[in-house]
Design a protein around this motif. Structure first.
Motif, PDB file in Angstrom:
ATOM      1  N   CYS A  55      48.901  51.301  44.416  1.00  0.00           N
ATOM      2  CA  CYS A  55      48.066  50.253  45.012  1.00  0.00           C
ATOM      3  C   CYS A  55      46.703  50.176  44.327  1.00  0.00           C
ATOM      4  O   CYS A  55      46.175  49.078  44.094  1.00  0.00           O
ATOM      5  CB  CYS A  55      47.903  50.507  46.511  1.00  0.00           C
ATOM      6  N   GLU A  56      46.147  51.327  43.997  1.00  0.00           N
ATOM      7  CA  GLU A  56      44.847  51.339  43.315  1.00  0.00           C
ATOM      8  C   GLU A  56      44.954  50.721  41.929  1.00  0.00           C
ATOM      9  O   GLU A  56      44.075  49.962  41.505  1.00  0.00           O
ATOM     10  CB  GLU A  56      44.327  52.775  43.238  1.00  0.00           C
ATOM     11  N   ARG A  57      46.036  51.006  41.212  1.00  0.00           N
ATOM     12  CA  ARG A  57      46.210  50.438  39.876  1.00  0.00           C
ATOM     13  C   ARG A  57      46.437  48.925  39.947  1.00  0.00           C
ATOM     14  O   ARG A  57      45.938  48.177  39.101  1.00  0.00           O
ATOM     15  CB  ARG A  57      47.366  51.137  39.156  1.00  0.00           C
ATOM     16  N   ALA A  58      47.193  48.484  40.944  1.00  0.00           N
ATOM     17  CA  ALA A  58      47.397  47.045  41.101  1.00  0.00           C
ATOM     18  C   ALA A  58      46.081  46.348  41.385  1.00  0.00           C
ATOM     19  O   ALA A  58      45.784  45.294  40.798  1.00  0.00           O
ATOM     20  CB  ALA A  58      48.396  46.779  42.227  1.00  0.00           C
ATOM     21  N   SER A  59      45.276  46.931  42.259  1.00  0.00           N
ATOM     22  CA  SER A  59      43.977  46.333  42.589  1.00  0.00           C
ATOM     23  C   SER A  59      43.081  46.276  41.366  1.00  0.00           C
ATOM     24  O   SER A  59      42.420  45.259  41.108  1.00  0.00           O
ATOM     25  CB  SER A  59      43.314  47.134  43.705  1.00  0.00           C
ATOM     26  N   ALA A  60      43.064  47.356  40.583  1.00  0.00           N
ATOM     27  CA  ALA A  60      42.229  47.394  39.385  1.00  0.00           C
ATOM     28  C   ALA A  60      42.678  46.368  38.348  1.00  0.00           C
ATOM     29  O   ALA A  60      41.860  45.865  37.567  1.00  0.00           O
ATOM     30  CB  ALA A  60      42.258  48.797  38.781  1.00  0.00           C
ATOM     31  N   ALA A  61      43.975  46.036  38.363  1.00  0.00           N
ATOM     32  CA  ALA A  61      44.509  45.052  37.414  1.00  0.00           C
ATOM     33  C   ALA A  61      44.367  43.628  37.929  1.00  0.00           C
ATOM     34  O   ALA A  61      44.790  42.677  37.263  1.00  0.00           O
ATOM     35  CB  ALA A  61      45.974  45.358  37.125  1.00  0.00           C
ATOM     36  N   GLY A  62      43.802  43.485  39.129  1.00  0.00           N
ATOM     37  CA  GLY A  62      43.614  42.159  39.694  1.00  0.00           C
ATOM     38  C   GLY A  62      44.888  41.540  40.223  1.00  0.00           C
ATOM     39  O   GLY A  62      45.015  40.319  40.306  1.00  0.00           O
TER      40      GLY A  62
END
Length: 313
Positions: A55-62
């Motif tokens: 979830c954190e990586r998805a958020s960081a990738a927009g």
């Protein structure tokens, strides 16, 4: 720190229905669903570390992601079945179809990925190996964590020796220590990591005497051991022939994880899985047996890189 929310889905069975619990992370409206399914005696909170990183990586990738981690029937917050014969892979697969139908109704699924540890991998293999199943989308990426169509009989005997024998404990820590005695093959964990994995594995013992000391027991229905122990070596081998046929029909991009010391997934089976069917990409983890818990940084990185590659380009 983000936390999951608890939800339920009604699943039919021969003499009624049962509720299956699932833990949901990320954006509930996301069209990209990652379904994470645990091992035989485990539960959905096993994937907390992986789900949080995804979830954190998805958020960081927009972008967005919906990670769903069910408690398979008889485990965690899910109902215990009235008839133990239901504690088998075909019934679990049917429950996952009910779950996916509910997720689809809540928010249409455009991309579906599957992460399965041991039993959860076998359920995924059954789902992915049948192209005609009523899935909202065919599985795009499949992670099989230390499991394949052939499962070593000696490992099943080892697991059967402790399966269903829970007992009671004076504290969560005492329960964690007892579980480590049968789970040290999971590989090195810090005391904090192991306690975090163990806490969802126990529930308070119901005691109507309010003055009695609080006690704890394992989260799962001991009856899951009944069909497991009833299986013969011959029947298991026949089932594995069917699993190989299903494996050969998988079209998903497949990542195979193996603990280098695993007694359940042999080197020969893992190698064969790289050469036939979806031709899985194999990654082994040194110093780990059955099964990697996907909590260490190296294990999480391998899985999250595999699942998130298209998001982060």
């Amino acid at each position: 720190m983000i936390q999951p929310t608890l939800h339920f889905v009604q699943c039919p069975e021969l003499d009624g229905a049962h509720r299956m619990a699932y833990w949901q992370w990320g954006d509930p409206a996301s069209a990209h669903v990652v379904l994470c399914v645990h091992g035989l005696t485990r539960q959905g909170r096993d994937f907390d570390v992986l789900a949080r990183v995804l979830c954190e990586r998805a958020s960081a990738a927009g972008t967005s992601l919906r990670v769903v981690c069910p408690d398979v029937a008889g485990r965690g917050e899910s109902d215990w079945l009235k008839t133990p014969v239901g504690y088998q892979i075909p019934a679990y697969a049917a429950d996952m179809l009910a779950l996916l139908a509910q997720l689809q109704a809540q928010a249409p699924i455009a991309v579906l990925d599957w992460v399965g540890t041991s039993m959860g991998g076998l359920i995924g293999l059954v789902i992915c190996g049948q192209p005609d199943l009523p899935l909202p989308q065919r599985v795009r990426k499949l992670v099989l964590n230390d499991v394949g169509p052939t499962v070593e009989w000696s490992a099943l005997q080892r697991i059967g020796a402790y399966l269903g024998k829970g007992g009671e404990f004076d504290s969560v820590q005492q329960a964690a220590d007892a579980m480590w005695a049968t789970s040290s093959s999971f590989g090195p964990h810090t005391p904090a990591q192991w306690l975090a994995l163990s806490t969802p594995m126990v529930r308070p013992v119901v005691n109507h005497d309010a003055s009695a000391p609080k006690r704890w027991t394992l989260h799962y229905d001991p009856a899951i051991a009944e069909p497991f122990r009833a299986a013969s070596e011959t029947a298991t081998q026949e089932g594995q022939a069917l699993l190989w046929r299903l494996y050969d029909q998988i079209s998903a991009d497949t990542l195979l994880l193996r603990g280098a010391e695993s007694d359940l997934l042999s080197v020969d089976t893992a190698t064969a899985m790289t050469e036939r069917g979806p031709r899985a990409r194999l990654v082994e983890f040194k110093g780990v047996g059955h099964a990697p818990t996907l909590t260490s940084a190296d294990q999480v990185a391998v899985v999250s890189d595999f699942l998130m590659a298209s998001h982060e380009k």
